[in-house]
Design a protein around this motif. Structure first.
Motif, PDB file in Angstrom:
ATOM      1  N   LEU A  23       0.830  -1.209   0.000  1.00 42.39           N
ATOM      2  CA  LEU A  23       0.000   0.000   0.000  1.00 42.39           C
ATOM      3  C   LEU A  23       0.865   1.259   0.000  1.00 42.39           C
ATOM      4  O   LEU A  23       0.502   2.257  -0.625  1.00 42.39           O
ATOM      5  CB  LEU A  23      -0.959  -0.022   1.190  1.00 42.39           C
ATOM      6  CG  LEU A  23      -2.032  -1.109   1.110  1.00 42.39           C
ATOM      7  CD1 LEU A  23      -2.809  -1.186   2.407  1.00 42.39           C
ATOM      8  CD2 LEU A  23      -2.961  -0.881  -0.070  1.00 42.39           C
ATOM      9  N   VAL A  24       2.001   1.221   0.663  1.00 41.26           N
ATOM     10  CA  VAL A  24       2.948   2.345   0.606  1.00 41.26           C
ATOM     11  C   VAL A  24       3.434   2.514  -0.826  1.00 41.26           C
ATOM     12  O   VAL A  24       3.492   3.624  -1.361  1.00 41.26           O
ATOM     13  CB  VAL A  24       4.138   2.122   1.573  1.00 41.26           C
ATOM     14  CG1 VAL A  24       5.242   3.145   1.320  1.00 41.26           C
ATOM     15  CG2 VAL A  24       3.671   2.176   3.019  1.00 41.26           C
ATOM     16  N   ARG A  25       3.751   1.404  -1.468  1.00 41.74           N
ATOM     17  CA  ARG A  25       4.220   1.438  -2.856  1.00 41.74           C
ATOM     18  C   ARG A  25       3.120   1.992  -3.777  1.00 41.74           C
ATOM     19  O   ARG A  25       3.392   2.815  -4.659  1.00 41.74           O
ATOM     20  CB  ARG A  25       4.636   0.025  -3.283  1.00 41.74           C
ATOM     21  CG  ARG A  25       5.482  -0.038  -4.497  1.00 41.74           C
ATOM     22  CD  ARG A  25       6.147  -1.400  -4.729  1.00 41.74           C
ATOM     23  NE  ARG A  25       5.319  -2.563  -4.457  1.00 41.74           N
ATOM     24  CZ  ARG A  25       5.487  -3.388  -3.411  1.00 41.74           C
ATOM     25  NH1 ARG A  25       6.456  -3.188  -2.546  1.00 41.74           N
ATOM     26  NH2 ARG A  25       4.705  -4.420  -3.241  1.00 41.74           N
ATOM     27  N   GLY A  28       2.902   5.708  -3.345  1.00 43.55           N
ATOM     28  CA  GLY A  28       4.058   6.326  -3.997  1.00 43.55           C
ATOM     29  C   GLY A  28       3.912   6.368  -5.504  1.00 43.55           C
ATOM     30  O   GLY A  28       4.223   7.374  -6.151  1.00 43.55           O
ATOM     31  N   LEU A  29       3.413   5.286  -6.079  1.00 44.48           N
ATOM     32  CA  LEU A  29       3.213   5.251  -7.527  1.00 44.48           C
ATOM     33  C   LEU A  29       2.139   6.238  -7.974  1.00 44.48           C
ATOM     34  O   LEU A  29       2.185   6.751  -9.097  1.00 44.48           O
ATOM     35  CB  LEU A  29       2.824   3.837  -7.973  1.00 44.48           C
ATOM     36  CG  LEU A  29       3.937   2.799  -7.921  1.00 44.48           C
ATOM     37  CD1 LEU A  29       3.374   1.401  -8.173  1.00 44.48           C
ATOM     38  CD2 LEU A  29       5.009   3.125  -8.950  1.00 44.48           C
ATOM     39  N   LEU A  30       1.190   6.509  -7.095  1.00 46.25           N
ATOM     40  CA  LEU A  30       0.134   7.472  -7.419  1.00 46.25           C
ATOM     41  C   LEU A  30       0.581   8.913  -7.228  1.00 46.25           C
ATOM     42  O   LEU A  30      -0.158   9.837  -7.524  1.00 46.25           O
ATOM     43  CB  LEU A  30      -1.107   7.186  -6.566  1.00 46.25           C
ATOM     44  CG  LEU A  30      -1.832   5.872  -6.880  1.00 46.25           C
ATOM     45  CD1 LEU A  30      -2.929   5.612  -5.852  1.00 46.25           C
ATOM     46  CD2 LEU A  30      -2.399   5.895  -8.281  1.00 46.25           C
ATOM     47  N   GLY A  31       1.805   9.100  -6.702  1.00 43.55           N
ATOM     48  CA  GLY A  31       2.369  10.437  -6.599  1.00 43.55           C
ATOM     49  C   GLY A  31       2.319  11.081  -5.235  1.00 43.55           C
ATOM     50  O   GLY A  31       2.534  12.287  -5.113  1.00 43.55           O
ATOM     51  N   ASP A  34       3.897  11.610   0.847  1.00 38.59           N
ATOM     52  CA  ASP A  34       4.012  10.928   2.130  1.00 38.59           C
ATOM     53  C   ASP A  34       3.313   9.567   2.085  1.00 38.59           C
ATOM     54  O   ASP A  34       2.318   9.353   2.771  1.00 38.59           O
ATOM     55  CB  ASP A  34       3.421  11.795   3.237  1.00 38.59           C
ATOM     56  CG  ASP A  34       2.003  12.254   2.911  1.00 38.59           C
ATOM     57  OD1 ASP A  34       1.537  12.026   1.775  1.00 38.59           O
ATOM     58  OD2 ASP A  34       1.353  12.820   3.798  1.00 38.59           O
ATOM     59  N   PRO A  35       3.804   8.634   1.270  1.00 35.34           N
ATOM     60  CA  PRO A  35       3.098   7.367   1.092  1.00 35.34           C
ATOM     61  C   PRO A  35       2.946   6.544   2.377  1.00 35.34           C
ATOM     62  O   PRO A  35       1.935   5.877   2.558  1.00 35.34           O
ATOM     63  CB  PRO A  35       3.935   6.621   0.049  1.00 35.34           C
ATOM     64  CG  PRO A  35       5.264   7.286   0.062  1.00 35.34           C
ATOM     65  CD  PRO A  35       5.036   8.699   0.484  1.00 35.34           C
ATOM     66  N   GLU A  36       3.922   6.635   3.293  1.00 37.17           N
ATOM     67  CA  GLU A  36       3.807   5.899   4.550  1.00 37.17           C
ATOM     68  C   GLU A  36       2.636   6.420   5.376  1.00 37.17           C
ATOM     69  O   GLU A  36       1.883   5.635   5.960  1.00 37.17           O
ATOM     70  CB  GLU A  36       5.100   5.985   5.374  1.00 37.17           C
ATOM     71  CG  GLU A  36       6.298   5.323   4.737  1.00 37.17           C
ATOM     72  CD  GLU A  36       7.062   6.261   3.804  1.00 37.17           C
ATOM     73  OE1 GLU A  36       6.693   7.455   3.693  1.00 37.17           O
ATOM     74  OE2 GLU A  36       8.013   5.792   3.165  1.00 37.17           O
ATOM     75  N   ASP A  37       2.483   7.744   5.411  1.00 42.70           N
ATOM     76  CA  ASP A  37       1.382   8.337   6.163  1.00 42.70           C
ATOM     77  C   ASP A  37       0.031   7.946   5.571  1.00 42.70           C
ATOM     78  O   ASP A  37      -0.929   7.694   6.306  1.00 42.70           O
ATOM     79  CB  ASP A  37       1.500   9.858   6.201  1.00 42.70           C
ATOM     80  CG  ASP A  37       2.651  10.345   7.056  1.00 42.70           C
ATOM     81  OD1 ASP A  37       3.176   9.551   7.874  1.00 42.70           O
ATOM     82  OD2 ASP A  37       3.036  11.516   6.917  1.00 42.70           O
ATOM     83  N   ILE A  38      -0.041   7.901   4.271  1.00 44.38           N
ATOM     84  CA  ILE A  38      -1.294   7.536   3.618  1.00 44.38           C
ATOM     85  C   ILE A  38      -1.656   6.090   3.922  1.00 44.38           C
ATOM     86  O   ILE A  38      -2.809   5.778   4.234  1.00 44.38           O
ATOM     87  CB  ILE A  38      -1.225   7.810   2.108  1.00 44.38           C
ATOM     88  CG1 ILE A  38      -1.264   9.325   1.891  1.00 44.38           C
ATOM     89  CG2 ILE A  38      -2.343   7.104   1.354  1.00 44.38           C
ATOM     90  CD1 ILE A  38      -1.149   9.768   0.471  1.00 44.38           C
TER      91      ILE A  38
END
Length: 77
Positions: A23-25, A28-31, A34-38
């Motif tokens: 889910l972090v990845r 991140g791919l969606l731009g 802060d992918p970890e927070d999301i």
């Protein structure tokens, strides 16, 4: 006699361990900046929610990650 298979649903901790990095990845791919927070926010929202179908947890998490990322990327009016 017909045997019925019992399907055990993963616990919240098992779900987190198995899917957090993916889910972090995805975020991140969606731009996301802060992918970890999301990803953490998606799990937090799942934890406070009751789903009618426990098998829908992963789909709900992915959808939440997509929506959170999209909302953060939209410019303020």
């Amino acid at each position: 006699m017909i045997e019925t298979a019992t399907v055990t649903r993963p616990s919240f901790a098992e779900l987190f361990a198995a899917h957090y990095h993916a889910l972090v990845r995805l975020a991140g791919l969606l731009g996301a900046d802060d992918p970890e927070d999301i990803a953490q926010e998606a799990f937090s929202r799942l934890h406070t929610r009751r789903l009618r179908d426990d098998g829908a947890a992963l789909a709900h998490l992915r959808s939440t990650v997509c929506n959170l990322t999209r909302n953060r990327l939209q410019p303020d009016p």
